[in-house]
Design a protein around this motif. Sequence first.
Motif, short mmCIF file in Angstrom:
data_model
loop_
_atom_site.label_atom_id
_atom_site.label_comp_id
_atom_site.label_asym_id
_atom_site.label_seq_id
_atom_site.Cartn_x
_atom_site.Cartn_y
_atom_site.Cartn_z
N SER A 25 4.07 6.03 -5.54
CA SER A 25 4.01 6.10 -6.78
C SER A 25 3.05 7.06 -7.43
O SER A 25 3.69 7.63 -8.43
N VAL A 26 1.91 6.93 -7.02
CA VAL A 26 0.92 7.86 -7.32
C VAL A 26 1.34 9.59 -7.24
O VAL A 26 1.22 10.46 -8.18
N LEU A 27 1.86 9.42 -5.76
CA LEU A 27 2.52 10.89 -5.73
C LEU A 27 3.50 11.50 -6.46
O LEU A 27 3.46 12.68 -7.17
N LEU A 28 4.45 10.44 -6.79
CA LEU A 28 5.50 10.74 -7.82
C LEU A 28 5.16 11.06 -9.07
O LEU A 28 5.88 11.95 -9.82
N LEU A 29 4.44 10.47 -9.56
CA LEU A 29 3.76 10.54 -11.20
C LEU A 29 3.10 11.74 -11.22
O LEU A 29 3.00 12.61 -12.05
N LEU B 265 12.04 7.77 -9.77
CA LEU B 265 12.01 7.28 -8.59
C LEU B 265 10.83 6.33 -8.33
O LEU B 265 10.72 5.52 -7.26
N VAL B 266 9.97 6.36 -9.40
CA VAL B 266 8.95 5.69 -9.26
C VAL B 266 9.41 4.10 -9.36
O VAL B 266 8.95 3.08 -8.92
N GLY B 267 10.56 3.98 -10.09
CA GLY B 267 11.20 2.57 -10.06
C GLY B 267 11.56 1.88 -8.75
O GLY B 267 11.19 0.45 -8.43
N LEU B 268 12.00 2.81 -7.75
CA LEU B 268 12.09 2.29 -6.49
C LEU B 268 10.76 1.89 -5.72
O LEU B 268 10.81 0.74 -4.96
N CYS B 269 9.84 2.48 -6.11
CA CYS B 269 8.47 2.13 -5.51
C CYS B 269 8.02 0.74 -6.10
O CYS B 269 7.33 0.04 -5.41
N ASN B 270 8.24 0.56 -7.35
CA ASN B 270 7.77 -0.81 -8.05
C ASN B 270 8.48 -1.91 -7.65
O ASN B 270 8.08 -3.21 -7.64
N SER B 271 9.64 -1.81 -6.74
CA SER B 271 10.27 -2.74 -6.34
C SER B 271 9.79 -4.28 -5.77
O SER B 271 9.90 -5.26 -6.18
N ILE B 272 8.81 -3.73 -5.03
CA ILE B 272 8.36 -4.84 -4.00
C ILE B 272 6.74 -5.65 -4.63
O ILE B 272 6.24 -6.43 -4.30
N MET B 273 6.44 -4.81 -5.58
CA MET B 273 4.96 -5.00 -5.86
C MET B 273 4.55 -6.41 -6.75
O MET B 273 3.56 -7.15 -6.22
N PHE B 274 5.45 -6.79 -7.60
CA PHE B 274 5.18 -7.98 -8.36
C PHE B 274 5.04 -9.07 -7.34
O PHE B 274 4.29 -10.03 -7.12
N MET C 38 0.59 -1.15 0.01
CA MET C 38 -0.13 -0.04 -0.15
C MET C 38 0.97 1.25 0.10
O MET C 38 0.56 2.09 -0.82
N VAL C 39 2.03 1.33 0.84
CA VAL C 39 2.74 2.49 0.99
C VAL C 39 3.41 2.77 -0.21
O VAL C 39 3.58 3.72 -0.86
N THR D 117 -3.33 3.48 -8.23
CA THR D 117 -4.16 3.92 -7.37
C THR D 117 -5.14 2.61 -6.96
O THR D 117 -5.21 1.99 -5.57
N TYR D 118 -5.13 1.45 -8.03
CA TYR D 118 -5.77 0.32 -7.72
C TYR D 118 -4.99 -0.58 -6.78
O TYR D 118 -5.51 -1.28 -5.93
N ILE D 119 -3.73 -0.59 -7.09
CA ILE D 119 -2.53 -1.29 -6.33
C ILE D 119 -2.87 -0.89 -4.83
O ILE D 119 -2.54 -1.74 -3.82
N ALA D 120 -2.90 0.52 -4.57
CA ALA D 120 -2.87 0.94 -3.35
C ALA D 120 -4.08 0.30 -2.51
O ALA D 120 -4.35 -0.09 -1.33
N TRP D 121 -5.34 0.28 -3.19
CA TRP D 121 -6.62 -0.24 -2.65
C TRP D 121 -6.38 -1.68 -2.55
O TRP D 121 -7.00 -2.30 -1.38
N LEU D 122 -5.71 -2.42 -3.40
CA LEU D 122 -5.36 -4.00 -3.18
C LEU D 122 -4.78 -4.01 -1.83
O LEU D 122 -5.07 -5.09 -1.05
N GLY D 123 -3.63 -3.37 -1.83
CA GLY D 123 -3.08 -3.49 -0.39
C GLY D 123 -3.93 -3.26 0.84
O GLY D 123 -4.06 -3.89 2.11
N ILE D 124 -4.85 -2.22 0.71
CA ILE D 124 -5.63 -1.96 1.81
C ILE D 124 -6.71 -3.18 2.15
O ILE D 124 -6.98 -3.46 3.28
N ASN D 125 -7.05 -3.68 1.09
CA ASN D 125 -8.08 -4.69 1.07
C ASN D 125 -7.43 -5.75 2.03
O ASN D 125 -8.28 -6.53 2.69
N HIS D 126 -6.27 -6.20 1.42
CA HIS D 126 -5.73 -7.31 2.29
C HIS D 126 -5.58 -7.20 3.80
O HIS D 126 -5.61 -8.10 4.60
N LEU D 127 -5.32 -5.89 4.04
CA LEU D 127 -4.83 -5.39 5.57
C LEU D 127 -6.42 -5.75 6.13
O LEU D 127 -6.28 -6.17 7.35
#
Length: 428
Positions: A327-331, A348-357, A321-322, A415-425
């Motif tokens: 990523s949204v903020l940087l874009l 810097l978005v690349g750094l945020c991509n790191s753990i997503m997949f 989620m974080v 934005t959807y990925i952030a929601w996905l993290g919130i949903n799992h929490l």
Amino acid sequence: MFGVEWRLVFIAKTPGCDKSSFQSLPIYGVVTRLLLLKDRMYKKALTSLTVLFFMMGFITCLNDILVPYLKAIFALTYSQAALIQFCFFAAYGLTSIPFSKLIENIGYQKGMVVGFALAALGCLLFYPAVLLHTYALFLGALFVLASGIVLLQVAANPCVSIIGPKETASSRLTMAQAFNSLGTFIAPFFGAYFILSGLTNSVYAEGVVYPYFLIAMVLIVIALVLSRLNLAGMETNAPDESTWQEVLKEKSLLFGVIGIFAYVGAEVAIGSFLVNYVMEILHVPETEAAPLIALYWGGAMIGRFIGIFTLKAFAPAKVLMVHALLSVLLLLVSMQTVGVIAIGSMVLVGLCNSIMFPTIFTLSIKGLKAGQEKKGSGLLATAILGGAVVPLLTGMLADRIGLHHAFVLPVICYTYIAWLGINHLKAR
């Protein structure tokens, strides 16, 4: 069987146990050899998978060099150049499920060997494409190459997840993905030197022949070495009688499929047009802009090595989620600014991509029954089709409103990925 061995070792280490008497038993030597064998098999499997992930990242990232290269050679529009990524990632949508069925029949190891061989064939097909100087043939060669990568993905991701404890699956897959990012970090330098450097001297595409021929030779060698390793102990024999529909009914998997689609689409869209984005904003040639792709993918590599520890220290869903919100903020910052700030925030978005997949993947298959991992992996790999759709739509949008603001599509994806993290929490 290994459960019995571990209990015997536990007994041998219990206070009061006569260790010398236990060690004199014939079973002690057998148990010791079996445990050492299992450990060696695990290390061989993990090493092989690490090399595999490196090559997948290296080959995939070279597409980011091919986009500006073939765009210049064939005088393409942004949407036409986006067909490079479309044909490459369309292979995921068309072949992932058939390849997952293939893996069910032949196992992980043979599947990876076939995947390397198929990817090598795709690299060799660049030669006739250059001889005939036909853009469509390049796209066909990329599709074959991508099909090999798909087979490797379908085999490798669940294999990394199941060869160790489930609790550390996200961390383990993140480590493997870190070497994938190492490949994506090196590829832009390789491509800038061997491919883009020839743009000023030629109007033909022969600059890709020798680099891809070299890659083909490396892939063939890896396939031969992998075929000779004994990794049979890493295969899962759990029967899977469930249907594809039953597997997809798992909400975590369904949401994960959409998450992988969004993540890969956003990541590839940014990587595909980053060279042109830098050229447009900083007014520099391709050869100077290309190394910034290495910074973009290098950020993902650094983030994944850091993620090995953060995913152990914090809930994976919270970390996801974080990263997505950042990523949204940087874009948004990049789209509203110019110059170094616009480029820096995009990189810097690349750094945020790191753990997503790896995080989305492991969260998605966590609730599946034993034996369903292959089907789940096939469905998740199909979602990598996002790497074909989102860049193409971004290219079409760039032709209409300009590249600077076309990255609104990746914003929606994150934005959807952030929601996905919130949903799992919430599910926890």
